[in-house]
Design a protein around this motif. Structure first.
Motif: not given
Length: 178
Positions: A168-173
């Motif tokens: 899924x489109x997770x941010x690096x954070x």
């Protein structure tokens, strides 16, 4: 189903006999297949890295077996605990996890960007869990030294935790927070 059985083996090691392991394996594979059919086909759950259907199922199945077969004398066994050799082989296994877990999580994802996201998110999660283990390991140990067991468990935790949402489109954070 094989990976779920291996995870359960890790939970029940030292508690079961070979015959009990065979019975456990047969029962677990049957229950695992029903669980996966219900989860994937009926409920429609998405699990890119098989975190839910393999890792979670194997861990809880193993814990259930240990609960059923619990014997208080096992805790006082001289075989309880680890040795230098077992720790060495566990660390070698952890190195293999670092090499292959990102491709494991990315392999089930859709081709293209989803696979790349799964690999990158898995590396972020692995790194953050191991760095946190380094910070807390020396802090919580009475000897104030790093524990290899903490690092090994952190690697497992990082790979499994991000597995369900790796593509899924997770941010690096987001990957680091997982």
């Amino acid at each position: 189903a094989t990976a779920a059985v291996l995870i359960s083996f890790g939970v029940v090691l030292g508690v079961t006999s070979p015959l009990q392991l065979i019975v456990m394996t047969v029962l677990e594979i049957i229950i695992f297949v029903f669980n996966e059919i219900i989860g994937r086909d009926i409920i429609g759950a998405v699990d890119a890295g098989d975190t839910i259907f393999v890792h979670l199922f194997g861990a809880y199945f193993g814990l259930s077996v240990v609960r059923v077969l619990y014997n208080p004398q096992h805790a006082q066994s001289p075989k309880e605990g680890s040795s230098y050799t077992s720790d060495l082989f566990s660390m070698i296994g952890t190195i293999f996890l670092w090499m292959f877990w990102p491709s494991f999580n990315g392999g089930a994802a859709a081709t293209g960007d989803a696979q790349q996201r799964a690999i990158i998110n898995t590396y972020y999660s692995l790194c953050s869990c191991v760095m946190a283990a380094f910070v807390f390991s020396a802090w919580v140990m009475p000897s104030k030294k790093f524990s290899t067991e903490h690092l090994q468990n952190a690697t497992l935790a990082g790979g499994v935790a991000v597995g369900a949402c790796a593509d899924m489109m997770l941010t690096p954070g987001g990957s680091v927070a997982i």
